[in-house]
Write an enzyme that holds these catalytic residues in place. Structure first.
Site, PDB file in Angstrom:
ATOM      1  N   MET A 272      -0.898   3.535 -18.435  1.00  0.00           N
ATOM      2  CA  MET A 272      -0.778   4.315 -17.196  1.00  0.00           C
ATOM      3  C   MET A 272      -1.359   3.529 -16.033  1.00  0.00           C
ATOM      4  SD  MET A 272      -3.297   7.551 -16.323  1.00  0.00           S
ATOM      5  CE  MET A 272      -2.357   8.948 -16.861  1.00  0.00           C
ATOM      6  N   ASN A 273      -0.629   3.506 -14.890  1.00  0.00           N
ATOM      7  CA  ASN A 273      -1.316   3.136 -13.640  1.00  0.00           C
ATOM      8  C   ASN A 273      -1.075   4.213 -12.588  1.00  0.00           C
ATOM      9  OD1 ASN A 273       1.130   1.133 -13.881  1.00  0.00           O
ATOM     10  ND2 ASN A 273       0.689   0.958 -11.713  1.00  0.00           N
ATOM     11  N   ASP A 274      -0.761   3.870 -11.374  1.00  0.00           N
ATOM     12  CA  ASP A 274      -0.844   4.786 -10.223  1.00  0.00           C
ATOM     13  C   ASP A 274      -0.457   6.250 -10.460  1.00  0.00           C
ATOM     14  OD1 ASP A 274      -0.812   2.178  -9.359  1.00  0.00           O
ATOM     15  OD2 ASP A 274       0.855   2.425  -7.989  1.00  0.00           O
TER      16      ASP A 274
ATOM     17  N   SER B 238       6.069   3.437  -7.975  1.00  0.00           N
ATOM     18  CA  SER B 238       5.371   4.616  -7.456  1.00  0.00           C
ATOM     19  C   SER B 238       6.136   5.392  -6.390  1.00  0.00           C
ATOM     20  CB  SER B 238       4.015   4.199  -6.902  1.00  0.00           C
ATOM     21  OG  SER B 238       3.167   3.904  -7.978  1.00  0.00           O
TER      22      SER B 238
ATOM     23  N   ARG C 175       7.679  -0.646  -0.958  1.00  0.00           N
ATOM     24  CA  ARG C 175       7.515   0.294  -2.077  1.00  0.00           C
ATOM     25  C   ARG C 175       6.539   1.429  -1.788  1.00  0.00           C
ATOM     26  NH1 ARG C 175       5.473  -4.660  -3.744  1.00  0.00           N
ATOM     27  NH2 ARG C 175       3.213  -4.800  -3.984  1.00  0.00           N
ATOM     28  N   ASP C 176       6.486   2.333  -2.766  1.00  0.00           N
ATOM     29  CA  ASP C 176       5.505   3.413  -2.850  1.00  0.00           C
ATOM     30  C   ASP C 176       5.674   4.455  -1.734  1.00  0.00           C
ATOM     31  OD1 ASP C 176       4.639   1.703  -4.850  1.00  0.00           O
ATOM     32  OD2 ASP C 176       3.002   0.867  -3.650  1.00  0.00           O
TER      33      ASP C 176
HETATM   34  C1  FRU Z   1       0.070  -0.382  -7.370  1.00  0.00           C
HETATM   35  C2  FRU Z   1       1.456  -0.812  -7.772  1.00  0.00           C
HETATM   36  C3  FRU Z   1       2.466  -0.206  -6.818  1.00  0.00           C
HETATM   37  C4  FRU Z   1       3.711  -0.198  -7.647  1.00  0.00           C
HETATM   38  C5  FRU Z   1       3.192   0.083  -9.020  1.00  0.00           C
HETATM   39  C6  FRU Z   1       3.948  -0.590 -10.128  1.00  0.00           C
HETATM   40  O1  FRU Z   1      -0.849  -0.350  -8.406  1.00  0.00           O
HETATM   41  O2  FRU Z   1       1.529  -2.215  -7.774  1.00  0.00           O
HETATM   42  O3  FRU Z   1       2.581  -0.881  -5.599  1.00  0.00           O
HETATM   43  O4  FRU Z   1       4.605   0.775  -7.206  1.00  0.00           O
HETATM   44  O5  FRU Z   1       1.845  -0.334  -9.047  1.00  0.00           O
HETATM   45  O6  FRU Z   1       3.549  -0.118 -11.370  1.00  0.00           O
END
Ligand code: FRU
Length: 494
Positions: A37-39, A99, A167-168
């Protein structure tokens, strides 16, 4: 409707989750259902509960083709997993669903916006990731990708803006029923910028302007922006990559930045007034906020750090957890954070000590544990004779300990997790300058098996760190060099 790729991910996570015992996870922090898991993504309140999606690679405990994991909660502390919501299964997102965020549509459906990633071969034979913004619509469980994806691509970008670092998207609904969205990007000089987009309906998006430009001040690329009004100010939170330290701010390389200022809605102009780190510990990145039904602005971050997340025990079945949900406020021109008040419902077994003399090491009956909510107030015995140092050590036994130490003369609070069970003596300390008058300091320390979150002076600063220490190490001790007094209120969290 549901692609083969998503079906397989759902089948896999359901089967594999059963092999992870509840005791091997945090109790009230959301962790990866399985794998990586990340963001935090799509943090929202929808159909009567909080939804949290997250960057997710179910098949391994390292980063890989990004899916969106999904969980729901009534109180932001007890989470129930739902089946994975998105998989990289379309030509425009085949290399990852990065994200993004969520809003409720007027017709009752939920709209997700996320970054679709595809690898593009470069002249030198290498690959770069082209990033576009895409939509999916659903009912809180199943989401269908929009047939006109992507809805924002390089054609929408201003001159010089990178199509590889775009992104994001974080979108929100305005009072007039139309939508805004901010996304991270890089300008021609390679420095981060936050772009503002608008939409009448959530589906048709237009570029408006550069909301904020880094101009090479805070790191390089700015990831995961969030932008909202709070206590009469506007708050822009973003996570810059490769920040350099400046005094006692931004020690974290990949860290979190808060810009406080004003936003003129007529001209869509953001004016910065103040900048600060969001977290002064080791593990906090890419936070996202939600506006709760009762008006609170609540933030959750990824409780990890890209610089250190690869140094860990290999044989684990899940990796990555979210921070505590934190109630935000603006006070004295700063961003404040406090654990959500819902946490108080989990308090049991109150233990109180008042005016304890701390010189040398002190152990107190009833003060130990790894799921703990503990408030400390520290002051010198005699203002004329300032103590040298105070420390609290926890997750402690003969072999391990993590500590917070405070030196009143320099007003420096240090977190040190050197002895917390990680595989390498990597980045294990952070120092923060804190506000202390006459050697007084107020700390609230939350432990949940594999983490510590510290809130200084009622939320003026936060310091967060992951620990891998074995659970038997549950000792807590106090240390004073010089004469000081301490009040303690401690609860077990269950
Ligand atoms: C931040 C990030 C975001 C991207 C995501 C990819 O931690 O690099 O910019 O959308 O993680 O997993």
């Amino acid at each position: 409707m549901i692609s083969q790729t998503l079906r397989e991910a759902r089948k896999y996570e359901e089967a594999t989750e059963k092999m992870i015992s509840g005791d091997d996870r945090p109790e009230f922090h959301l962790s990866a259902r399985v794998g990586w898991m990340n963001d935090p993504n799509g943090f929202s309140f929808y159909n009567g509960q909080y939804h949290m999606f997250y960057q997710y690679h179910p098949y391994d405990n390292i980063w890989g083709p990004m899916h969106w994991g999904h969980a729901v909660s009534g109180d932001l502390l007890h989470w129930r997993f739902l089946p994975a919501a998105l998989a990289p299964d379309e030509p425009y997102d085949r290399d990852g669903c990065f994200s993004g965020s969520a809003v409720s549509l007027p017709d009752g459906r939920q709209l997700l916006i996320y970054t679709g990633v595809i690898k593009e071969r470069q002249a030198n034979g290498g690959f770069s990731e082209v990033q576009t913004q895409c939509l999916a619509v659903g009912d809180g469980m199943d989401y269908e990708k929009y047939e006109k994806n992507p809805v924002l691509d390089e054609k929408a970008l201003p001159k010089g803006a990178s199509r590889y670092d775009f992104r994001d998207p974080k979108m929100w609904k305005k009072n007039d029923g139309t939508y805004y969205c901010v996304a991270g990007n890089r300008a021609a000089d390679g420095s981060g910028q936050i772009l503002l987009f608008a939409s009448p309906d959530g589906f048709n998006w237009q570029y408006k302007k550069v909301l904020a430009a880094n101009n090479n001040r805070f790191g390089k690329m700015w990831e995961c922006p969030d932008f909202f009004e709070l206590d009469g100010k506007w708050v822009l939170i973003t996570s810059p990559m490769d920040m350099l330290p400046s005094g006692f701010e931004y020690h974290n390389g990949n860290g979190t930045l808060c810009l406080l200022g004003n936003f003129d809605e007529d001209t869509e102009t953001f004016t910065e007034e103040h900048n600060q780190s969001v977290d002064y510990g080791i593990d906090f990145y890419a936070p996202q906020t939600v506006l709760a039904p009762d008006g609170r602005r609540i933030m959750i971050g990824w409780m990890q750090n890209w610089d250190t997340c690869n140094f860990r025990t290999q044989n684990i079945s899940w990796f990555g957890q979210m921070s505590l949900p934190r109630e935000l406020s603006v006070q004295n021109g700063r961003l404040y954070q406090k654990p959500v008040r819902e946490l108080e419902e989990m308090r049991r077994g109150k233990v109180v000590y008042q005016n304890v003399a701390v010189s040398d090491t002190v152990r107190l009956e009833g003060i130990k544990g790894r799921k703990v909510d503990m408030e400390l107030v520290i002051r010198p015995e005699d203002i004329g004779e300032m103590y040298q140092k105070f420390a609290v050590r926890f997750a402690q036994n003969e072999k391990y300990q993590t500590s917070l130490s405070f030196r009143p003369r320099e007003s420096i609070l240090k977190i040190d997790r050197k002895f917390s069970g990680s595989r390498r003596a990597i980045i294990h300390q952070r120092r923060s300058r804190v506000n202390s008058r006459n050697g007084e300091l107020k700390l609230r320390i939350i432990l949940d098996r594999f983490s510590v979150e510290v809130f200084v002076n009622d939320g003026e600063q936060a310091m967060t760190a992951i620990i891998y220490t074995e659970q038997q190490a549950d000792g807590i001790t106090f240390f004073g060099d010089g004469a000081l007094r301490m009040d303690v209120v401690k609860y077990e969290l269950v």
